[in-house]
Enzyme design. Structure first.
Site, PDB file in Angstrom:
ATOM      1  N   SER A 140      82.163  41.154 -18.038  1.00  0.00           N
ATOM      2  CA  SER A 140      82.935  41.640 -16.884  1.00  0.00           C
ATOM      3  C   SER A 140      82.769  40.639 -15.747  1.00  0.00           C
ATOM      4  O   SER A 140      81.716  40.001 -15.611  1.00  0.00           O
ATOM      5  CB  SER A 140      82.403  42.992 -16.415  1.00  0.00           C
ATOM      6  OG  SER A 140      82.980  43.342 -15.167  1.00  0.00           O
ATOM      7  N   TYR A 170      75.632  48.148 -13.657  1.00  0.00           N
ATOM      8  CA  TYR A 170      76.692  47.738 -14.593  1.00  0.00           C
ATOM      9  C   TYR A 170      76.821  46.208 -14.600  1.00  0.00           C
ATOM     10  O   TYR A 170      76.878  45.581 -15.665  1.00  0.00           O
ATOM     11  CB  TYR A 170      78.016  48.388 -14.179  1.00  0.00           C
ATOM     12  CG  TYR A 170      79.232  47.884 -14.926  1.00  0.00           C
ATOM     13  CD1 TYR A 170      79.515  48.328 -16.218  1.00  0.00           C
ATOM     14  CD2 TYR A 170      80.107  46.962 -14.342  1.00  0.00           C
ATOM     15  CE1 TYR A 170      80.629  47.871 -16.909  1.00  0.00           C
ATOM     16  CE2 TYR A 170      81.225  46.508 -15.025  1.00  0.00           C
ATOM     17  CZ  TYR A 170      81.485  46.954 -16.304  1.00  0.00           C
ATOM     18  OH  TYR A 170      82.586  46.490 -16.974  1.00  0.00           O
TER      19      TYR A 170
HETATM   20  P1  NAP Z   1      87.962  52.641 -21.452  1.00  0.00           P
HETATM   21  O1  NAP Z   1      89.423  52.600 -21.142  1.00  0.00           O
HETATM   22  O2  NAP Z   1      87.091  53.625 -20.735  1.00  0.00           O
HETATM   23  O3  NAP Z   1      87.817  52.828 -23.052  1.00  0.00           O
HETATM   24  C1  NAP Z   1      86.536  52.930 -23.554  1.00  0.00           C
HETATM   25  C2  NAP Z   1      86.564  52.875 -25.075  1.00  0.00           C
HETATM   26  O4  NAP Z   1      85.198  52.738 -25.503  1.00  0.00           O
HETATM   27  C3  NAP Z   1      87.065  54.136 -25.719  1.00  0.00           C
HETATM   28  O5  NAP Z   1      87.653  53.783 -26.959  1.00  0.00           O
HETATM   29  C4  NAP Z   1      85.792  54.952 -25.926  1.00  0.00           C
HETATM   30  O6  NAP Z   1      85.871  55.899 -26.992  1.00  0.00           O
HETATM   31  C5  NAP Z   1      84.831  53.845 -26.286  1.00  0.00           C
HETATM   32  N1  NAP Z   1      83.430  54.143 -26.027  1.00  0.00           N
HETATM   33  C6  NAP Z   1      82.845  54.524 -24.861  1.00  0.00           C
HETATM   34  N2  NAP Z   1      81.526  54.714 -25.054  1.00  0.00           N
HETATM   35  C7  NAP Z   1      81.288  54.439 -26.359  1.00  0.00           C
HETATM   36  C8  NAP Z   1      80.138  54.489 -27.158  1.00  0.00           C
HETATM   37  N3  NAP Z   1      78.939  54.862 -26.684  1.00  0.00           N
HETATM   38  N4  NAP Z   1      80.258  54.177 -28.477  1.00  0.00           N
HETATM   39  C9  NAP Z   1      81.463  53.824 -28.998  1.00  0.00           C
HETATM   40  N5  NAP Z   1      82.588  53.767 -28.287  1.00  0.00           N
HETATM   41  C10 NAP Z   1      82.489  54.085 -26.983  1.00  0.00           C
HETATM   42  O7  NAP Z   1      87.293  51.214 -21.185  1.00  0.00           O
HETATM   43  P2  NAP Z   1      87.967  49.765 -20.938  1.00  0.00           P
HETATM   44  O8  NAP Z   1      88.351  49.677 -19.506  1.00  0.00           O
HETATM   45  O9  NAP Z   1      88.944  49.461 -21.989  1.00  0.00           O
HETATM   46  O10 NAP Z   1      86.688  48.839 -21.110  1.00  0.00           O
HETATM   47  C11 NAP Z   1      86.391  48.178 -22.328  1.00  0.00           C
HETATM   48  C12 NAP Z   1      85.328  47.125 -22.060  1.00  0.00           C
HETATM   49  O11 NAP Z   1      85.816  46.227 -21.067  1.00  0.00           O
HETATM   50  C13 NAP Z   1      84.008  47.681 -21.522  1.00  0.00           C
HETATM   51  O12 NAP Z   1      82.933  46.949 -22.056  1.00  0.00           O
HETATM   52  C14 NAP Z   1      84.113  47.426 -20.033  1.00  0.00           C
HETATM   53  O13 NAP Z   1      82.856  47.323 -19.426  1.00  0.00           O
HETATM   54  C15 NAP Z   1      84.866  46.118 -20.027  1.00  0.00           C
HETATM   55  N6  NAP Z   1      85.545  45.821 -18.763  1.00  0.00           N
HETATM   56  C16 NAP Z   1      86.529  46.641 -18.314  1.00  0.00           C
HETATM   57  C17 NAP Z   1      87.145  46.338 -17.100  1.00  0.00           C
HETATM   58  C18 NAP Z   1      88.240  47.183 -16.509  1.00  0.00           C
HETATM   59  O14 NAP Z   1      88.567  46.992 -15.307  1.00  0.00           O
HETATM   60  N7  NAP Z   1      88.843  48.101 -17.251  1.00  0.00           N
HETATM   61  C19 NAP Z   1      86.723  45.218 -16.363  1.00  0.00           C
HETATM   62  C20 NAP Z   1      85.712  44.425 -16.879  1.00  0.00           C
HETATM   63  C21 NAP Z   1      85.131  44.734 -18.089  1.00  0.00           C
HETATM   64  P3  NAP Z   1      86.376  57.416 -26.730  1.00  0.00           P
HETATM   65  O15 NAP Z   1      87.876  57.337 -26.607  1.00  0.00           O
HETATM   66  O16 NAP Z   1      85.906  58.153 -27.929  1.00  0.00           O
HETATM   67  O17 NAP Z   1      85.742  57.867 -25.448  1.00  0.00           O
END
Ligand code: NAP
Length: 252
Positions: free
Chosen positions: A147, A161
């Site tokens: 991130s 985080y």
């Molecule tokens: P998201 O929309 O909240 O989706 C999270 C996904 O991860 C869902 O498929 C969820 O499954 C799954 N998940 C959560 N906890 C889990 C666990 N303990 N074991 C297995 N699966 C799990 O998240 P996102 O925004 O796509 O983020 C994905 C990655 O990108 C993360 O590592 C996040 O830190 C990183 N990131 C995101 C952003 C942003 O702005 N969005 C920025 C920087 C980095 P369920 O559907 O079953 O809950």
């Protein structure tokens, strides 16, 4: 469809947000995708059905990427179903509610680091074990999802985080060197503020929409823009890239 043949890609947290975009694009590129998730059965099933309807191959595997047993069961499912692993996207991650460091509870820190850091490092090891030529594997590519927070620090929001993702940058650098002669490339993507449900899960449902002022490109990113970078790093076009950490953050 292009070029990935029988290759198998595992995406942790692959059912929603950035992971779901990676799953869709990878399946379109010919990967057999294994989509891990933890609780939302409906979202995972709907995504897999969409991918199959479009002619792709997708399996869903429920399991907590923040526990040893959960990770073991997910990799065991890949072994059983496909008997090979060629790509791994280390994507499952969580945020928490805005808080100052002096107010962090032990429980909060344990959850954050179990999923974002300990689980991610352990899962990377499980992937490397299967891919490395040292263990009879055929090589592969790992993409860790870090991130922009690891560079920025996220003060007054979630320094924990940011720190959990700093470890992912370092994992990428170290593991890439460790397996560089074993057919395995390891890279990371650092997304900026991307429009997904993660912000609502941290109590800030409008974070992406309201973030334009702090982003040089004056808009939040889309999950598919991150997925494109991930697909590139997984592909043969990135054959001489390892240990790289790619910012996908609109200049932030
Ligand atoms: P998201 O929309 O909240 O989706 C999270 C996904 O991860 C869902 O498929 C969820 O499954 C799954 N998940 C959560 N906890 C889990 C666990 N303990 N074991 C297995 N699966 C799990 O998240 P996102 O925004 O796509 O983020 C994905 C990655 O990108 C993360 O590592 C996040 O830190 C990183 N990131 C995101 C952003 C942003 O702005 N969005 C920025 C920087 C980095 P369920 O559907 O079953 O809950």
């Amino acid at each position: 469809m292009s070029g990935s043949g029988d290759k198998v890609l595992l995406i942790t947290g692959g059912s929603r947000g950035i992971g779901a975009s990676v799953s869709r694009k990878a399946a379109r590129a010919g990967w057999n995708v294994v989509i891990n998730y933890v609780s939302n059965d409906e979202a995972a099933k709907a995504l897999a059905a969409d991918i199959r309807q479009a002619g792709g191959t997708a399996e869903i595997v429920k399991g907590d990427a923040g526990t040893e047993e959960g990770i073991a069961s997910v990799f065991a499912a890949v072994d059983e179903k496909f008997g090979r692993l060629d790509g791994f996207v280390n994507n499952a991650g969580v945020v928490d509610f805005p808080s100052r460091v002096e107010d962090f509870s032990w429980v909060r820190l344990e959850r954050m680091f179990a999923i974002n850091t300990v689980g991610a490092i352990y899962a990377a090891g499980q992937a490397a074990r299967r891919m490395s030529t040292l263990h009879g594997g055929q090589g592969g590519a790992i993409v860790n999802i870090s991130s922009a927070a690891s560079r920025i620090g996220s003060p007054n929001q979630y320094v924990d985080y940011a720190a959990s993702k700093g470890a992912i940058d370092t994992l990428t650098i170290g593991l890439a060197k460790e397996v560089a002669t074993e057919g395995v490339r390891v890279n990371a993507v650092r997304p900026g503020i991307i429009d997904t449900d993660i912000h609502a899960s941290g109590g800030l449902p409008n974070r992406a929409a309201e973030s334009a002022d702090i982003i040089p490109m004056r808009r939040a990113g889309r999950a598919d823009e991150v997925a494109d970078a991930v697909l590139f790093l997984l592909s043969e076009q990135a054959s001489y890239i390892t240990g790289a950490i790619l910012n996908v953050s609109g200049g932030r």
